[in-house]
Scaffold this motif. Structure first.
Motif, PDB file in Angstrom:
ATOM      1  N   ARG A  67       7.746 -85.139 -22.824  1.00 44.53           N
ATOM      2  CA  ARG A  67       9.048 -84.566 -22.854  1.00 44.53           C
ATOM      3  C   ARG A  67      10.175 -85.279 -23.896  1.00 44.53           C
ATOM      4  N   ILE A  80       5.043 -86.443 -18.619  1.00 40.53           N
ATOM      5  CA  ILE A  80       5.234 -85.788 -17.811  1.00 40.53           C
ATOM      6  C   ILE A  80       3.839 -85.309 -17.267  1.00 40.53           C
ATOM      7  N   THR A  81       3.752 -84.476 -16.328  1.00 41.93           N
ATOM      8  CA  THR A  81       2.487 -83.828 -15.939  1.00 41.93           C
ATOM      9  C   THR A  81       2.342 -82.528 -16.752  1.00 41.93           C
ATOM     10  N   ASP A  83       1.448 -79.763 -15.035  1.00 47.16           N
ATOM     11  CA  ASP A  83       2.207 -78.778 -14.257  1.00 47.16           C
ATOM     12  C   ASP A  83       3.498 -78.678 -14.826  1.00 47.16           C
ATOM     13  N   GLU A  84       4.351 -79.816 -14.806  1.00 43.73           N
ATOM     14  CA  GLU A  84       5.640 -79.866 -15.609  1.00 43.73           C
ATOM     15  C   GLU A  84       5.714 -79.442 -16.621  1.00 43.73           C
ATOM     16  N   ASP A  87       5.541 -75.632 -16.402  1.00 47.58           N
ATOM     17  CA  ASP A  87       6.591 -74.892 -15.676  1.00 47.58           C
ATOM     18  C   ASP A  87       7.724 -74.812 -17.064  1.00 47.58           C
ATOM     19  N   ILE A  88       7.976 -75.819 -17.826  1.00 50.99           N
ATOM     20  CA  ILE A  88       9.025 -75.871 -18.796  1.00 50.99           C
ATOM     21  C   ILE A  88       8.832 -75.082 -19.761  1.00 50.99           C
TER      22      ILE A  88
END
Ligand code: SF4
Length: 675
Positions: A67, A80-81, A83-84, A87-88
């Motif tokens: 990110r 970041i992962t 999943d993160e 999601d973003i």
């Protein structure tokens, strides 16, 4: 333990070499050519042999999602992962779609890897289902030549490059084979050992030009005039094949009416090629058969690009050079493969009325307040646009927009990814399955992973499978495996696959794309697939699509005195490998001594090169390899080679060529002075 594994080079290069990869402890330690592809026959270019291990395992390799934490373009990111990251992306894309509709999202993808899965499969299914704006990628490079081919011959292949060994005359027209079409070189050498003559048409005295029997160093952008002058000379010699023309050529009279307007003196003045050399070329083209022409990409990159290529494509039809092995054109290889892109990419998912934007106009669109809907989100992949797009500074201004949400994916951190809000780690082609047709030869290949995926990287198919799941796309086409996608990329019923599913093709030998077991020869076993079934010098297809039934010549005027051309490098494949130290020397600006003297410039001097779009700082190389009035600097260098943050693409105008709305890299006009 060391093992040798089979792979394929997928880079943007016509040769598509088969590779033998030495793997030790799940790391690539050496790359060599393999003989799985009989055309590339164990030989690869040094740029790949030298660069691949560091590209895959080196410091620049992306291993996790990131990110942005710094300013756009600054290149500061935090881990970041997945999943993160998903999601973003989901949140921001959903917000954009709610405010401006799905067409406010634009995929900005080109052709980094040429495998059919990586280049356009699950990714396009995802964007098509989303309803995102469509991107016409072809105008950036190759689209002009392929549209010229479609307009003249339709979806039929030209001759295999191997057939050039049988030619008595070979013409390399705008094709620097030594750097950009490596495996054609030994074939040409074999023909020359048998007595063939070689003509090279190129503004620069490239390596193959030094070996040629005749080098025509024309002014960039004047290929159409040179081809017309050769046609006129052929007609004067009585060398036009009237019987073939009457039977197989559409639009001869309309075409020749244009051609005959150009006198030999006009041609010499416009192209800069001595008339005696034009006549000698015509004499050889008349008297030597089989005669093969190989057209490269450089000559398409100007506003007359399509016309130039069409005028060259007309020569074998007018002089009766088709129908024999080793005769005709070494182009159109992409039509030799049973590709089924509609099944793979699912354009049927695209909502009716979805707009298409031209890739070379993205910078302009990002800054256009009248564009409706505006572009609010970008997804950059298979591409390094800030280095390769025309009008670099405009594109960078667009990418700096604070209200623009940009996702990027690549194998390594590129100059373009520095502008992204979210960066996703892509697997290299050594880490996934794919199937490889080619655009410069007639062998189909398949490759499997040779090493595990590095870090948390994913192939493009995996990235877009995850995105499709996050967006709730439940149709099974979004969970298709890579093997299933490969089976949808090619027609499994094609006899040349011998009953094998495409995903089961061997990886240790390429499959020959022949015609009923024989090599393709236009007007012997393959024929034009144009609406008329003829060679269309007056093209129905190009008239309908671009309003250009016939080739034409338009002079390009600007106040700047020098033509800057930006040919391919022997260090990089376009910009790929530009982030590796050995591939990133500061580029030179090559200039003829006459032009250097006129400006008081000495060899080795730091110079500034500028026009109304930007300014680039380079080191001067005074050489007679470029003609007076032309300067040359190799494309694809990254910003780290520049002391003012601009590379040669900053000087390239954004206007379009005559067909395909293509990029005009060589319509670049500049002035040069001491820095
Ligand atoms: S870049 Fe071209 S010549 Fe070099 S290894 Fe790849 S396909 Fe072969």
């Amino acid at each position: 333990m060391r093992v040798e594994k089979a792979s394929v080079c997928p880079l943007d290069c016509p040769d598509t070499c088969s590779l033998s990869v030495t793997v030790e402890d799940e790391r690539i330690v050496r790359i060599r050519g393999s003989r799985a592809n009989p055309y590339t026959a164990g030989v690869i270019c040094t740029k790949v042999a030298r660069s691949y291990p560091a590209w895959v395992h080196g410091e620049g390799r992306l291993r996790t999602p990131l990110r942005r934490i710094g300013a756009k373009g600054e290149g500061r990111f935090a881990r970041i992962t997945w999943d993160e990251a998903l999601d973003i992306i989901h949140d921001r894309f959903t917000t954009v779609m709610a405010s401006d509709g799905p067409q406010a999202i634009l995929p900005l993808n080109y052709a980094g890897p040429h495998g059919m899965l990586a280049c356009g499969s699950m990714d396009l299914r995802f964007f098509h289902k989303l309803g995102a704006t469509l991107l016409d990628r072809r105008p950036l490079c190759g689209g002009i030549r392929s549209e010229a081919w479609m307009g003249t011959f339709g979806a039929a292949p030209g001759i295999r490059p191997e057939q050039v060994a049988l030619s008595r005359l070979i013409v390399a027209w705008g094709n620097n084979v030594t750097w950009s079409n490596l495996h054609l070189t030994p074939v040409i050498n074999e023909a020359r050992r048998q007595g063939a003559k070689l003509v090279v048409v190129d503004p620069c005295r490239i390596k193959i030009a030094e070996q040629a029997d005749l080098h025509l160093p024309l002014r960039p952008g004047t290929d159409v005039i040179l081809a017309w002058a050769v046609t006129n000379a052929l007609e004067r010699r009585g060398a036009l094949d009237r019987a073939f023309i009457a039977r197989h050529v559409k639009g001869f009279d309309a075409y020749m009416e244009r051609v005959r307007r150009i006198s030999l003196a006009d041609a010499e003045r416009i192209t800069g090629v001595p008339s005696a050399d034009i006549q000698r070329f015509a004499e050889w083209y008349h008297t030597l058969s089989p005669a093969a022409i190989s057209v490269g990409n450089g000559l398409e990159r100007n506003q007359n690009g399509g016309s130039g290529i069409r005028a060259i494509f007309a020569l074998p039809a007018l002089a009766g050079k088709f129908g024999v092995a080793g005769g005709g054109l070494v182009n159109g290889a992409g039509h030799a493969f049973p590709k089924t892109p509609a099944r793979l990419q699912r354009p049927d998912l695209v909502p009716a009325g979805t707009r298409t934007l031209n890739i070379i106009d993205v910078g302009a669109h990002l800054l256009d307040p009248a564009l409706a809907p505006p572009i609010k989100a970008l997804f950059i992949y298979n591409h390094n646009p800030v280095i390769v797009h025309p009008d670099q500074n405009r594109l960078r201004r667009g990418l700096l927009r604070e209200d623009l949400f940009t996702v990027g994916s690549d194998v390594v951190m590129t100059d373009s990814l520095a502008y992204c809000d979210i960066v996703l780690p892509a697997s290299s082609h050594f880490e996934y399955d794919d199937i490889y047709p080619a655009y410069g030869q007639h062998w189909l290949q398949r490759a499997e992973p040779v090493i595990p995926r590095q870090g948390e990287s994913l192939p493009n198919t995996g990235i877009f499978r995850r995105l499709a799941a996050r967006f709730g796309f439940a149709d099974p086409i979004f969970t298709a495996s890579d093997a299933e996608l490969i089976d949808e990329a090619m027609d499994a019923g094609d006899a040349r696959l011998h009953g094998l599913r495409p995903s089961r093709l061997p990886t240790d030998r390429a499959v020959a794309m022949t015609v009923d077991g024989e090599e393709a020869v236009l007007f012997k076993n393959v024929f034009p697939k144009t609406p008329s079934g003829q060679v269309e010098l007056e093209s129905t297809y190009l008239a309908k699509k671009y309003g250009r039934p016939l080739p034409e010549y338009r002079p390009y005027e600007t106040p700047y005195p020098l033509i800057l051309i930006t040919p391919a490098s022997n260090q990089r494949i376009t910009s790929t490998f530009g982030g590796l130290a050995p591939s990133a020397p500061t580029p030179t600006l090559d200039m003829h001594a006459e032009d250097a003297r006129a400006r008081g410039l000495a060899d080795g001097a730091p110079v500034k090169v500028w026009n109304e779009l930007g300014e680039v700082h380079l080191r001067l190389r005074v050489t007679d390899q470029v003609r007076p009035g032309v300067v040359s600097s190799l494309k694809g260098a990254w910003f780290r080679t520049s002391d003012n943050g601009q590379t040669v693409s900053a000087l390239v105008p954004g206007h379009h060529a005559d067909i395909s709305e293509g990029a005009c890299f060589n319509d670049c006009r500049v002035e040069v002075a001491a820095l």
